[in-house]
Scaffold this active site. Structure first.
Site, PDB file in Angstrom:
ATOM      1  N   ASP A 163       0.825  -1.208   0.000  1.00 25.47           N
ATOM      2  CA  ASP A 163       0.000   0.000   0.000  1.00 25.47           C
ATOM      3  C   ASP A 163       0.859   1.258   0.000  1.00 25.47           C
ATOM      4  O   ASP A 163       2.070   1.209  -0.204  1.00 25.47           O
ATOM      5  CB  ASP A 163      -0.930  -0.048   1.219  1.00 25.47           C
ATOM      6  CG  ASP A 163      -2.229   0.705   1.014  1.00 25.47           C
ATOM      7  OD1 ASP A 163      -2.440   1.269  -0.083  1.00 25.47           O
ATOM      8  OD2 ASP A 163      -3.061   0.733   1.943  1.00 25.47           O
ATOM      9  N   HIS A 164       0.240   2.389   0.285  1.00 22.18           N
ATOM     10  CA  HIS A 164       0.841   3.722   0.207  1.00 22.18           C
ATOM     11  C   HIS A 164       2.319   3.760   0.589  1.00 22.18           C
ATOM     12  O   HIS A 164       2.699   3.399   1.702  1.00 22.18           O
ATOM     13  CB  HIS A 164       0.095   4.683   1.132  1.00 22.18           C
ATOM     14  CG  HIS A 164      -1.324   4.921   0.745  1.00 22.18           C
ATOM     15  ND1 HIS A 164      -1.725   5.975  -0.041  1.00 22.18           N
ATOM     16  CD2 HIS A 164      -2.451   4.229   1.042  1.00 22.18           C
ATOM     17  CE1 HIS A 164      -3.028   5.922  -0.223  1.00 22.18           C
ATOM     18  NE2 HIS A 164      -3.497   4.878   0.429  1.00 22.18           N
ATOM     19  N   GLU A 180      -0.711   7.234  -7.382  1.00 27.95           N
ATOM     20  CA  GLU A 180      -1.822   8.052  -6.902  1.00 27.95           C
ATOM     21  C   GLU A 180      -1.732   9.474  -7.430  1.00 27.95           C
ATOM     22  O   GLU A 180      -0.661  10.086  -7.450  1.00 27.95           O
ATOM     23  CB  GLU A 180      -1.875   8.074  -5.368  1.00 27.95           C
ATOM     24  CG  GLU A 180      -3.011   8.933  -4.825  1.00 27.95           C
ATOM     25  CD  GLU A 180      -3.469   8.554  -3.421  1.00 27.95           C
ATOM     26  OE1 GLU A 180      -4.148   9.377  -2.788  1.00 27.95           O
ATOM     27  OE2 GLU A 180      -3.164   7.439  -2.973  1.00 27.95           O
ATOM     28  N   GLU A 192      -4.785   6.945   7.651  1.00 25.33           N
ATOM     29  CA  GLU A 192      -4.616   5.498   7.625  1.00 25.33           C
ATOM     30  C   GLU A 192      -3.149   5.142   7.774  1.00 25.33           C
ATOM     31  O   GLU A 192      -2.302   5.593   6.989  1.00 25.33           O
ATOM     32  CB  GLU A 192      -5.156   4.897   6.314  1.00 25.33           C
ATOM     33  CG  GLU A 192      -5.013   3.375   6.258  1.00 25.33           C
ATOM     34  CD  GLU A 192      -5.518   2.796   4.952  1.00 25.33           C
ATOM     35  OE1 GLU A 192      -6.348   1.879   4.997  1.00 25.33           O
ATOM     36  OE2 GLU A 192      -5.093   3.268   3.898  1.00 25.33           O
ATOM     37  N   ASP A 251       2.766   6.378  -3.521  1.00 23.69           N
ATOM     38  CA  ASP A 251       1.863   7.502  -3.280  1.00 23.69           C
ATOM     39  C   ASP A 251       2.698   8.762  -3.129  1.00 23.69           C
ATOM     40  O   ASP A 251       3.099   9.143  -2.033  1.00 23.69           O
ATOM     41  CB  ASP A 251       1.018   7.251  -2.031  1.00 23.69           C
ATOM     42  CG  ASP A 251       0.063   8.404  -1.746  1.00 23.69           C
ATOM     43  OD1 ASP A 251       0.030   9.358  -2.548  1.00 23.69           O
ATOM     44  OD2 ASP A 251      -0.635   8.358  -0.719  1.00 23.69           O
ATOM     45  N   HIS A 273     -10.142   8.021   3.697  1.00 26.42           N
ATOM     46  CA  HIS A 273      -9.921   6.834   4.514  1.00 26.42           C
ATOM     47  C   HIS A 273     -10.790   6.895   5.764  1.00 26.42           C
ATOM     48  O   HIS A 273     -10.981   7.967   6.354  1.00 26.42           O
ATOM     49  CB  HIS A 273      -8.452   6.740   4.945  1.00 26.42           C
ATOM     50  CG  HIS A 273      -7.526   6.371   3.827  1.00 26.42           C
ATOM     51  ND1 HIS A 273      -6.341   7.041   3.608  1.00 26.42           N
ATOM     52  CD2 HIS A 273      -7.605   5.406   2.875  1.00 26.42           C
ATOM     53  CE1 HIS A 273      -5.723   6.491   2.573  1.00 26.42           C
ATOM     54  NE2 HIS A 273      -6.460   5.515   2.112  1.00 26.42           N
ATOM     55  N   GLY A 274     -11.290   5.742   6.185  1.00 23.99           N
ATOM     56  CA  GLY A 274     -12.100   5.685   7.394  1.00 23.99           C
ATOM     57  C   GLY A 274     -13.579   5.640   7.074  1.00 23.99           C
ATOM     58  O   GLY A 274     -14.002   5.578   5.918  1.00 23.99           O
ATOM     59  N   HIS A 290      -9.625   4.027  -3.597  1.00 22.22           N
ATOM     60  CA  HIS A 290      -9.127   4.076  -2.228  1.00 22.22           C
ATOM     61  C   HIS A 290     -10.212   4.630  -1.303  1.00 22.22           C
ATOM     62  O   HIS A 290     -11.121   5.322  -1.734  1.00 22.22           O
ATOM     63  CB  HIS A 290      -7.870   4.952  -2.140  1.00 22.22           C
ATOM     64  CG  HIS A 290      -6.633   4.262  -2.570  1.00 22.22           C
ATOM     65  ND1 HIS A 290      -5.503   4.196  -1.790  1.00 22.22           N
ATOM     66  CD2 HIS A 290      -6.338   3.573  -3.697  1.00 22.22           C
ATOM     67  CE1 HIS A 290      -4.563   3.511  -2.418  1.00 22.22           C
ATOM     68  NE2 HIS A 290      -5.042   3.130  -3.590  1.00 22.22           N
ATOM     69  N   GLY A 291     -10.076   4.323  -0.002  1.00 18.79           N
ATOM     70  CA  GLY A 291     -11.053   4.813   0.957  1.00 18.79           C
ATOM     71  C   GLY A 291     -12.423   4.220   0.724  1.00 18.79           C
ATOM     72  O   GLY A 291     -13.440   4.912   0.801  1.00 18.79           O
ATOM     73  N   ASN A 312      -9.956  -0.649  -2.227  1.00 21.13           N
ATOM     74  CA  ASN A 312      -9.281  -0.869  -0.952  1.00 21.13           C
ATOM     75  C   ASN A 312     -10.287  -0.934   0.198  1.00 21.13           C
ATOM     76  O   ASN A 312     -11.227  -0.131   0.255  1.00 21.13           O
ATOM     77  CB  ASN A 312      -8.291   0.260  -0.664  1.00 21.13           C
ATOM     78  CG  ASN A 312      -7.018   0.126  -1.478  1.00 21.13           C
ATOM     79  OD1 ASN A 312      -6.953  -0.649  -2.424  1.00 21.13           O
ATOM     80  ND2 ASN A 312      -6.007   0.894  -1.113  1.00 21.13           N
TER      81      ASN A 312
END
Length: 399
Positions: free
Chosen positions: A148-149, A213, A221, A183, A266-267, A305-306, A327
């Site tokens: 990931d990132h 990205e 995150e 990212d 994110h979240g 994403h997110g 994701n």
């Protein structure tokens, strides 16, 4: 904070017959099996159970784009969450992407380690990848090994993973990982893609796919905190995607996907606090297609994403625009914990000591406090949540 839609939205708009290696479809999704099989073309012969890389990976992602489904990309922190991912994939009858973060890798190696020069993060990701490679075929599904990132300051971590890939490639003729994400969205566009291009040249020699990205995913995150970002940066421009497409396509054997921001955060947030605009992806595909003029209506493979907490409507509309992976982290973290929590609540009277429970003062409790019991409950809960995610992503019975 309300993430308002920026004026940037006005940008130019100018059945796989299963082989013996694949698991049989489960009763959980039997009622949708016939309808799904009619819509899905046969899976490419290159795609087999186990870890997929190179041409097999590219074929799998093209199959997803052409057939209108996206692969769950799940952040993991150990073998329990890894196994839950593959268990879920075997149940819903589709591929899975097992995703390692820098922090997740460190946790796998051991939080007591100093992690100087990202040594623990590198070692943990490698150890996790080797675990997946050892057991993935047993689950009978294609598995994508991804990281990931990786922001600019974390490039030494990526360099360590590149070295691990090269070592594995020299011995086995394929990379250890299927793909990696860079990212660099906080950097100027030219610098972002310039660095990505340098790594793409390294990746291409080992048949590794690059995820890059553009724009910024809001929220927080695993050490990346964009909670106070200017909302205009949450929306990517078509021209930026086309520029990136052109630059990376210059690398021989390049394979890449784009995490273009369309309001992603994110979240999980209360309804109304996140303004997703997947129409940006549709506009971008149209823009690039017109520029290329080669008949491909969806030239870019997008990733979402997110994804946790997103509406099914937004998810499906994004998939129509060429999203091939979404994701998931926050929802699966909660699902794992909720399984552990429920196990403790159900068996609380048997978890207060090694000896003594409602069945008798001298009765042992070992079979209840055995760590495998609560961890298995977490795995089952996480796998169940991923089966629901696969339904949302049209990823059921696609093998």
């Amino acid at each position: 904070m309300k993430l308002a839609t920026a004026s940037l939205l006005l940008a130019p708009a100018a059945a796989f017959a299963p082989s013996a290696g694949f698991v049989a479809k489960t009763a959980l999704f039997a009622e949708t099996e016939a309808a799904t099989e009619k819509k899905v073309t046969p899976l490419p012969e290159s795609v087999k159970p186990g870890v997929v890389t190179g041409k097999a990976l590219d074929d799998l992602l093209n199959h997803a784009k052409d057939n209108g489904y996206a692969i769950p990309g799940v952040n993991i922190v150990g073998t329990n969450s890894i196994n839950a991912c593959m268990e879920a994939a075997a149940k819903y009858g589709g591929p899975i992407m097992v995703t390692f973060s820098k922090g997740g890798g460190q946790f796998i190696a051991g939080k007591s380690l100093a992690n100087e020069d990202d040594a623990a993060s590198i070692a943990g990701c490698v150890a996790g990848a080797l675990h997946v490679r050892a057991v993935a075929e047993q689950y009978g599904v294609p598995v994508v090994l991804h990281t990931d990132h990786c922001q600019k300051a974390w490039l030494p971590w990526m360099d360590g993973l590149v070295a691990a890939n090269q070592d594995y490639f020299d011995k086995h003729g394929e990379p250890l990982f299927s793909s990696h994400m860079l990212d660099l969205s906080e950097e100027p566009l030219e610098e972002n893609i310039g660095i990505c291009k340098e790594y793409m040249e390294k990746f291409a020699k080992m048949n590794i796919l690059l995820e890059f990205e553009l724009g910024v995913t809001g929220g927080e995150e695993d050490g990346v905190d964009n909670t106070d970002i200017d909302s205009s940066r949450l929306y990517t421009q078509p021209e930026e995607v086309y520029y990136s497409y052109q630059q990376l396509s210059e690398v021989p054997n390049a394979m890449f996907t784009c995490a273009a921001s369309f309001g992603n955060v994110h979240g999980v947030y209360a309804p109304g606090n996140v303004d997703l605009q997947p129409v940006i992806l549709h506009n971008t595909q149209k823009y690039i297609s017109e520029k290329l003029d080669n008949g491909d209506e969806k030239p870019m493979k997008f990733v979402f994403h997110g994804g946790s907490g997103s509406s099914v409507e937004d998810i499906k509309y994004a998939i129509e625009a060429g999203v091939i992976k979404m994701n998931i982290d926050t929802d699966t973290q909660w699902a794992f914990w909720d399984g552990v929590r429920a196990y403790e609540a159900t068996n609380r009277d048997y978890l207060q000591g090694q000896i003594g429970n409602p069945d008798g003062e001298d009765k042992p409790n070992k079979k209840y406090y055995d760590p495998r019991m609560c961890l298995r409950a977490g795995e089952e809960s996480m796998a169940e949540r991923l089966c629901k995610a696969a339904e949302d992503l049209n990823c059921v019975n696609v093998l």
